[in-house]
Design a protein around this motif. Structure first.
Motif, short mmCIF file in Angstrom:
data_model
loop_
_atom_site.label_atom_id
_atom_site.label_comp_id
_atom_site.label_asym_id
_atom_site.label_seq_id
_atom_site.Cartn_x
_atom_site.Cartn_y
_atom_site.Cartn_z
N TYR A 36 51.13 2.13 8.18
CA TYR A 36 49.82 2.77 8.26
C TYR A 36 49.93 4.05 9.08
O TYR A 36 50.77 4.17 9.96
CB TYR A 36 48.81 1.84 8.96
N GLN A 38 47.62 6.57 11.60
CA GLN A 38 46.39 6.63 12.37
C GLN A 38 46.26 7.99 13.04
O GLN A 38 47.14 8.42 13.78
CB GLN A 38 46.35 5.52 13.43
N LEU A 89 52.03 3.25 12.26
CA LEU A 89 52.10 1.85 12.66
C LEU A 89 52.79 1.05 11.57
O LEU A 89 52.50 1.23 10.38
CB LEU A 89 50.69 1.28 12.84
N PHE A 101 50.79 -6.04 14.06
CA PHE A 101 51.06 -4.62 14.14
C PHE A 101 51.98 -4.28 15.31
O PHE A 101 51.91 -4.90 16.38
CB PHE A 101 49.75 -3.83 14.32
N GLY A 102 52.82 -3.25 15.11
CA GLY A 102 53.55 -2.65 16.21
C GLY A 102 52.64 -1.70 16.98
O GLY A 102 51.50 -1.45 16.58
N LYS A 103 53.17 -1.15 18.08
CA LYS A 103 52.38 -0.27 18.93
C LYS A 103 52.28 1.13 18.36
O LYS A 103 51.43 1.92 18.77
CB LYS A 103 52.96 -0.21 20.34
#
Lengths: 111, 117
Positions: A36, A38, A89, A101-103
């Motif tokens: 994703y 952001q 992400l 999710f990862g950071k």
């Protein structure tokens, strides 16, 4: 416990180069992996999905690889542009509805 | 609607007050998620609704947090007696509950930024 690591918090790259972002995971057997994008003040936007039986997926300038042996996904943006600057992400799913999710990695493409 | 709508976009409240955050998912999406995103942290799963099934509340951090989804559409996340550590962006997402292989792709709203003073 399940752990997802994205290689770095921030990545700076020159315009026109290929950006490569890494997502590593442990204690997890995902059925699929998603990436994703952001932007500040916005929610994440879906880019690509790759399943455990797929090695590579492409969409325009984007390419994702998935290596279940190394427990790693690589996300490439070729011919990077300043407009590609955002936080990316990775998210892992194991066939149920939950996504972990990862950071994220903040990518800055420098003109 | 065309996308996932969340309101308010920003909320500043005093410690100890209750807050309600609203999410209006994409029409026809049966699955609805709430996530929390704190500064420098990843998305933390809070709660999941799917159709008329019992919600998965396993991510709610304390009993001060609750959520409901009325009529299978709009959802409200309520935080009672807010604390400073509740300050974060609360993201709502909806999904059509996966493709044939069970992969869920989420469409997120812009989030509600909560600041507890």
């Amino acid at each position: 416990s399940q752990k997802i690591e994205q290689n770095s918090e921030a990545l700076n790259i020159q315009e026109g180069k290929t950006a490569t972002l890494t997502c590593n995971y442990t204690n997890y057997s995902p059925a699929y992996l998603q990436w994703y994008r952001q932007d500040p003040g916005r929610g994440p936007v879906f880019l690509l999905l790759i399943r455990e039986n797929e090695k590579e997926k492409r969409k325009e300038r984007l390419k994702v690889t998935f290596d279940t042996t190394l427990k790693q996904s690589l996300f490439h943006i070729t011919a990077s542009q300043p407009a590609d600057s955002a936080t990316y992400l990775c998210a892992l799913g194991a066939g149920s509805y939950q996504l972990t999710f990862g950071k994220g990695t903040k990518l800055s493409v420098i003109p | 609607g065309a996308g996932v709508s969340q309101s308010p976009s920003n909320k500043v409240t005093e410690k100890g007050k209750d807050v309600e955050l609203r999410c209006d998912p994409i029409s026809g999406h049966t699955a609805l998620y709430w996530y929390r995103q704190s500064l420098g942290q990843g998305l933390e799963f809070l709660i999941y609704f799917q159709g008329n099934s019992a919600p998965d509340k396993s991510g709610l951090p304390s009993d001060r947090f609750s959520a409901e989804r009325t009529g299978g559409s709009v959802s409200t996340l309520t935080i009672q007696r807010t604390q400073q550590e509740d300050s974060a962006v609360y993201l709502c997402a909806s999904s059509s509950f996966g493709d044939r292989a069970g992969a869920n792709v989420l469409t997120f709203g812009a989030g509600s930024r909560l600041t507890v003073l």
